[in-house]
Design a protein around this motif. Structure first.
Motif, PDB file in Angstrom:
ATOM      1  N   ILE A  48      -2.844  32.087  14.004  1.00 22.35           N
ATOM      2  CA  ILE A  48      -2.520  32.604  12.672  1.00 22.35           C
ATOM      3  C   ILE A  48      -3.666  33.473  12.156  1.00 22.35           C
ATOM      4  N   ALA A  49      -4.902  33.063  12.393  1.00 23.05           N
ATOM      5  CA  ALA A  49      -6.060  33.812  11.896  1.00 23.05           C
ATOM      6  C   ALA A  49      -6.176  35.179  12.561  1.00 23.05           C
ATOM      7  N   ARG A  50      -5.655  35.355  13.784  1.00 25.23           N
ATOM      8  CA  ARG A  50      -5.682  36.662  14.449  1.00 25.23           C
ATOM      9  C   ARG A  50      -4.798  37.671  13.725  1.00 25.23           C
ATOM     10  N   GLU A  51      -3.844  37.194  12.966  1.00 21.93           N
ATOM     11  CA  GLU A  51      -2.939  38.089  12.245  1.00 21.93           C
ATOM     12  C   GLU A  51      -3.448  38.424  10.852  1.00 21.93           C
ATOM     13  N   LEU A  52      -4.616  37.899  10.479  1.00 22.01           N
ATOM     14  CA  LEU A  52      -5.215  38.162   9.165  1.00 22.01           C
ATOM     15  C   LEU A  52      -6.547  38.880   9.343  1.00 22.01           C
ATOM     16  N   ARG A  53      -6.813  39.833   8.472  1.00 20.96           N
ATOM     17  CA  ARG A  53      -8.090  40.553   8.514  1.00 20.96           C
ATOM     18  C   ARG A  53      -9.191  39.698   7.889  1.00 20.96           C
ATOM     19  N   CYS A  54     -10.395  39.907   8.352  1.00 17.61           N
ATOM     20  CA  CYS A  54     -11.552  39.315   7.682  1.00 17.61           C
ATOM     21  C   CYS A  54     -11.851  40.199   6.479  1.00 17.61           C
ATOM     22  N   PRO A  55     -11.922  39.639   5.279  1.00 20.69           N
ATOM     23  CA  PRO A  55     -12.142  40.467   4.086  1.00 20.69           C
ATOM     24  C   PRO A  55     -13.498  41.167   4.030  1.00 20.69           C
ATOM     25  N   VAL A  56     -14.489  40.669   4.750  1.00 16.23           N
ATOM     26  CA  VAL A  56     -15.823  41.274   4.667  1.00 16.23           C
ATOM     27  C   VAL A  56     -16.207  42.061   5.920  1.00 16.23           C
ATOM     28  N   CYS A  57     -15.545  41.809   7.034  1.00 14.66           N
ATOM     29  CA  CYS A  57     -15.875  42.502   8.274  1.00 14.66           C
ATOM     30  C   CYS A  57     -14.940  43.695   8.442  1.00 14.66           C
ATOM     31  N   GLN A  58     -15.444  44.720   9.059  1.00 16.14           N
ATOM     32  CA  GLN A  58     -14.616  45.896   9.273  1.00 16.14           C
ATOM     33  C   GLN A  58     -14.038  45.848  10.685  1.00 16.14           C
ATOM     34  N   GLY A  59     -12.715  45.792  10.768  1.00 16.78           N
ATOM     35  CA  GLY A  59     -12.046  45.836  12.059  1.00 16.78           C
ATOM     36  C   GLY A  59     -12.007  44.528  12.816  1.00 16.78           C
ATOM     37  N   GLU A  60     -12.270  43.421  12.188  1.00 19.00           N
ATOM     38  CA  GLU A  60     -12.211  42.124  12.863  1.00 19.00           C
ATOM     39  C   GLU A  60     -11.195  41.230  12.175  1.00 19.00           C
ATOM     40  N   SER A  61     -10.549  40.416  12.983  1.00 16.90           N
ATOM     41  CA  SER A  61      -9.626  39.449  12.406  1.00 16.90           C
ATOM     42  C   SER A  61     -10.411  38.234  11.926  1.00 16.90           C
ATOM     43  N   ALA A  62      -9.729  37.381  11.186  1.00 23.88           N
ATOM     44  CA  ALA A  62     -10.369  36.157  10.702  1.00 23.88           C
ATOM     45  C   ALA A  62     -10.683  35.212  11.859  1.00 23.88           C
ATOM     46  N   ALA A  63     -10.011  35.374  12.992  1.00 24.31           N
ATOM     47  CA  ALA A  63     -10.285  34.536  14.157  1.00 24.31           C
ATOM     48  C   ALA A  63     -11.535  34.999  14.903  1.00 24.31           C
ATOM     49  N   GLU A  64     -11.793  36.311  14.906  1.00 23.88           N
ATOM     50  CA  GLU A  64     -12.919  36.861  15.661  1.00 23.88           C
ATOM     51  C   GLU A  64     -14.227  36.804  14.900  1.00 23.88           C
ATOM     52  N   SER A  65     -14.157  36.894  13.584  1.00 18.10           N
ATOM     53  CA  SER A  65     -15.357  37.003  12.766  1.00 18.10           C
ATOM     54  C   SER A  65     -16.067  35.657  12.617  1.00 18.10           C
ATOM     55  N   ASN A  66     -17.381  35.734  12.493  1.00 14.78           N
ATOM     56  CA  ASN A  66     -18.189  34.541  12.246  1.00 14.78           C
ATOM     57  C   ASN A  66     -18.749  34.533  10.831  1.00 14.78           C
ATOM     58  N   SER A  67     -18.210  35.408   9.967  1.00 13.70           N
ATOM     59  CA  SER A  67     -18.695  35.432   8.583  1.00 13.70           C
ATOM     60  C   SER A  67     -18.264  34.155   7.871  1.00 13.70           C
ATOM     61  N   GLY A  68     -18.942  33.861   6.795  1.00 18.77           N
ATOM     62  CA  GLY A  68     -18.620  32.660   6.036  1.00 18.77           C
ATOM     63  C   GLY A  68     -17.206  32.667   5.490  1.00 18.77           C
ATOM     64  N   VAL A  69     -16.733  33.850   5.075  1.00 24.34           N
ATOM     65  CA  VAL A  69     -15.373  33.959   4.535  1.00 24.34           C
ATOM     66  C   VAL A  69     -14.348  33.657   5.622  1.00 24.34           C
ATOM     67  N   ALA A  70     -14.567  34.192   6.822  1.00 24.02           N
ATOM     68  CA  ALA A  70     -13.623  33.959   7.915  1.00 24.02           C
ATOM     69  C   ALA A  70     -13.619  32.489   8.333  1.00 24.02           C
ATOM     70  N   VAL A  71     -14.778  31.865   8.360  1.00 20.95           N
ATOM     71  CA  VAL A  71     -14.862  30.434   8.696  1.00 20.95           C
ATOM     72  C   VAL A  71     -14.087  29.629   7.658  1.00 20.95           C
ATOM     73  N   GLU A  72     -14.246  29.998   6.389  1.00 21.52           N
ATOM     74  CA  GLU A  72     -13.519  29.315   5.315  1.00 21.52           C
ATOM     75  C   GLU A  72     -12.009  29.555   5.427  1.00 21.52           C
ATOM     76  N   MET A  73     -11.617  30.767   5.796  1.00 18.94           N
ATOM     77  CA  MET A  73     -10.186  31.065   5.981  1.00 18.94           C
ATOM     78  C   MET A  73      -9.598  30.187   7.084  1.00 18.94           C
ATOM     79  N   ARG A  74     -10.329  30.038   8.180  1.00 18.11           N
ATOM     80  CA  ARG A  74      -9.837  29.192   9.278  1.00 18.11           C
ATOM     81  C   ARG A  74      -9.724  27.739   8.831  1.00 18.11           C
ATOM     82  N   ARG A  75     -10.686  27.278   8.014  1.00 20.48           N
ATOM     83  CA  ARG A  75     -10.628  25.908   7.506  1.00 20.48           C
ATOM     84  C   ARG A  75      -9.412  25.720   6.599  1.00 20.48           C
ATOM     85  N   ILE A  76      -9.148  26.699   5.746  1.00 16.42           N
ATOM     86  CA  ILE A  76      -7.983  26.623   4.852  1.00 16.42           C
ATOM     87  C   ILE A  76      -6.697  26.619   5.665  1.00 16.42           C
TER      88      ILE A  76
END
Length: 139
Positions: free
Chosen positions: A31-59
């Motif tokens: 599911i996270a691969r289908e969502l963009r990371c709000p702070v990273c450019q060109g990365e999905s929420a599954a690929e990014s290691n930013s705090g926002v993406a980690v939180e998105m995966r937890r949610i």
């Protein structure tokens, strides 16, 4: 043998990224691969290691445990961030043109190439001249 080592060095990092971490189920990353990371450019929420993406995966993991469907989870993030968050925006309104225009352009290009390269009929005078020359004996 050296080329095998080079191939392994090239492809091993790509294979290592595909496996989800053991603490979250693979469904979360799908599911996270289908969502963009709000702070990273060109990365999905599954690929990014930013705090926002980690939180998105937890949610996402929490919502799956609550029994929410994939559509409900995506709707939650769309409500929070807008349709921009989806990697594949819905095919309606203005975004419909993003999906339709390339196909329409290819069709027009194909029609133009067909019209340009199709055989054109010869004028009658040229055909009659060619027939006359074929009937004459060679010199």
């Amino acid at each position: 043998m050296r080329w095998v080592v080079l191939l392994m060095a090239f492809f091993l990092p790509a294979l290592a990224q595909e496996a989800p971490p053991p603490d979250l189920p693979p469904e979360v990353f799908r599911i996270a691969r289908e969502l963009r990371c709000p702070v990273c450019q060109g990365e999905s929420a599954a690929e990014s290691n930013s705090g926002v993406a980690v939180e998105m995966r937890r949610i996402i993991a929490e919502m799956l445990q609550e029994g929410k469907t994939e559509e409900e989870i995506k709707a939650f993030f769309v409500e929070r961030y807008g349709e921009w968050i989806l990697y594949a925006p819905p095919r309606r309104g203005v975004t419909l043109w993003v999906w339709v225009l390339p196909v329409l352009g290819l069709l027009l290009l194909g029609l133009g190439l067909f019209a340009y390269f199709r055989p054109k009929p010869l004028p009658k005078e040229l055909l009659e001249e060619a027939e006359r020359r074929l009937k004459e004996p060679p010199r």
